[in-house]
Design a protein around this motif. Structure first.
Motif, PDB file in Angstrom:
ATOM      1  N   ALA A 102      31.126  39.299  37.866  1.00 24.37           N
ATOM      2  CA  ALA A 102      30.872  37.863  37.936  1.00 24.37           C
ATOM      3  C   ALA A 102      31.955  37.167  37.123  1.00 24.37           C
ATOM      4  CB  ALA A 102      29.497  37.541  37.353  1.00 24.37           C
ATOM      5  N   VAL A 103      32.390  36.027  37.582  1.00 22.96           N
ATOM      6  CA  VAL A 103      33.291  35.190  36.790  1.00 22.96           C
ATOM      7  C   VAL A 103      32.402  34.087  36.241  1.00 22.96           C
ATOM      8  CG1 VAL A 103      35.374  33.770  36.786  1.00 22.96           C
ATOM      9  CG2 VAL A 103      35.224  35.772  38.305  1.00 22.96           C
ATOM     10  N   HIS A 110      34.070  39.843  29.439  1.00 23.33           N
ATOM     11  CA  HIS A 110      35.445  40.213  29.094  1.00 23.33           C
ATOM     12  C   HIS A 110      36.300  38.969  29.257  1.00 23.33           C
ATOM     13  CE1 HIS A 110      34.660  44.559  29.210  1.00 23.33           C
ATOM     14  NE2 HIS A 110      33.880  44.283  30.241  1.00 23.33           N
ATOM     15  N   LYS A 111      37.085  38.646  28.244  1.00 22.29           N
ATOM     16  CA  LYS A 111      37.983  37.508  28.362  1.00 22.29           C
ATOM     17  C   LYS A 111      39.116  37.893  29.308  1.00 22.29           C
ATOM     18  CE  LYS A 111      35.827  35.087  25.198  1.00 22.29           C
ATOM     19  NZ  LYS A 111      34.509  34.700  25.617  1.00 22.29           N
ATOM     20  N   ARG A 116      41.118  45.085  31.884  1.00 20.87           N
ATOM     21  CA  ARG A 116      42.138  45.900  32.544  1.00 20.87           C
ATOM     22  C   ARG A 116      41.695  46.248  33.962  1.00 20.87           C
ATOM     23  NH1 ARG A 116      43.465  51.297  33.157  1.00 20.87           N
ATOM     24  NH2 ARG A 116      45.694  51.668  33.272  1.00 20.87           N
ATOM     25  N   PHE A 117      42.326  45.596  34.946  1.00 25.77           N
ATOM     26  CA  PHE A 117      42.125  45.973  36.341  1.00 25.77           C
ATOM     27  C   PHE A 117      42.902  47.259  36.565  1.00 25.77           C
ATOM     28  CE2 PHE A 117      41.443  41.398  36.467  1.00 25.77           C
ATOM     29  CZ  PHE A 117      40.328  41.290  37.280  1.00 25.77           C
ATOM     30  N   ASP A 143      28.595  44.666  37.628  1.00 25.16           N
ATOM     31  CA  ASP A 143      29.024  45.706  36.683  1.00 25.16           C
ATOM     32  C   ASP A 143      29.517  45.113  35.373  1.00 25.16           C
ATOM     33  OD1 ASP A 143      28.618  47.886  38.537  1.00 25.16           O
ATOM     34  OD2 ASP A 143      30.395  47.164  39.593  1.00 25.16           O
ATOM     35  N   GLY A 144      29.820  43.841  35.377  1.00 24.57           N
ATOM     36  CA  GLY A 144      30.328  43.165  34.193  1.00 24.57           C
ATOM     37  C   GLY A 144      30.680  41.738  34.547  1.00 24.57           C
ATOM     38  N   ALA A 145      31.302  41.041  33.590  1.00 20.32           N
ATOM     39  CA  ALA A 145      31.671  39.645  33.820  1.00 20.32           C
ATOM     40  C   ALA A 145      33.012  39.345  33.174  1.00 20.32           C
ATOM     41  CB  ALA A 145      30.605  38.715  33.265  1.00 20.32           C
ATOM     42  N   LEU A 146      33.753  38.464  33.821  1.00 17.95           N
ATOM     43  CA  LEU A 146      35.014  37.945  33.296  1.00 17.95           C
ATOM     44  C   LEU A 146      34.818  36.487  32.935  1.00 17.95           C
ATOM     45  CD1 LEU A 146      37.563  39.271  35.946  1.00 17.95           C
ATOM     46  CD2 LEU A 146      37.005  40.266  33.725  1.00 17.95           C
ATOM     47  N   GLU A 147      35.502  36.072  31.882  1.00 17.39           N
ATOM     48  CA  GLU A 147      35.443  34.682  31.451  1.00 17.39           C
ATOM     49  C   GLU A 147      36.851  34.216  31.148  1.00 17.39           C
ATOM     50  OE1 GLU A 147      33.544  32.117  27.748  1.00 17.39           O
ATOM     51  OE2 GLU A 147      32.641  34.036  28.289  1.00 17.39           O
TER      52      GLU A 147
END
Length: 179
Positions: A102-103, A110-111, A116-117, A143-147
């Motif tokens: 999710a963004v 994760h900022k 790491r893609f 699975d996680g989130a980016l911010e």
């Protein structure tokens, strides 16, 4: 310094684009209201040669004059698919082996810039409604989130701007030709 002409840009034609190897990235739009945002996301997805854009829930789909206004034909080049429910799109992507992020501004995100893609993996990035963001039930299925770190007085960006930023960051890591 001189601007390049359209001919000098040597753009890929539609048939070649459809056959070329794509960035292993799918953008998922979770109930995005603005047709202009949808068109803008499609245009950016074309620029970075993404695998697809999934439009979920109330997110509008082509054909649409309003989508075309910002997509400028990218609705014809980028593979897109509609899912009545975003969780159905997530389930489909999970079966296909995608890492689903999710963004969104959430605990333990994760900022962008520190995440790491990994080349060789496939990713799906979910962007949410202009007012409510990504639904909590969808965040829970990720699975996680980016911010995206922000330092001003506002705590959000337009969804199409966000899409462009995260697409660039992912494509830089996943496509060696962008290094």
């Amino acid at each position: 310094m001189r601007k390049l002409t359209v001919e000098e840009l040597e753009r890929t034609d539609l048939a070649t684009f459809r056959q070329m190897k794509k960035t292993p990235l799918v953008i998922v739009l979770d109930n995005v209201r603005s047709l202009h945002n949808v068109g803008s996301v499609l245009r950016s997805a074309d620029a970075f040669a993404l695998e697809a854009v999934y439009m979920c829930g109330i997110t509008a789909t082509p054909p649409s004059a309003e989508i075309h206004k910002t997509a400028l034909g990218a609705e014809d080049s980028v593979h897109w698919q509609h899912f009545p429910d975003t969780l159905d799109a997530v389930a489909s992507l999970r079966r296909e082996g995608y890492v689903i992020l999710a963004v969104e501004q959430v605990e333990n995100s994760h900022k962008l810039g520190t995440y790491r893609f990994e080349p060789g993996k496939k990713y799906a990035l979910i962007l949410g409604n202009e007012v409510k963001g990504v639904q909590q039930c969808v965040v829970d299925a990720c699975d996680g989130a980016l911010e995206i770190p922000q330092h001003g007085t506002k705590h959000s960006l337009n969804v199409s701007v966000t899409a462009g930023i995260v697409m660039w960051e992912a494509a830089r890591a996943l496509l060696p030709s962008l290094h």
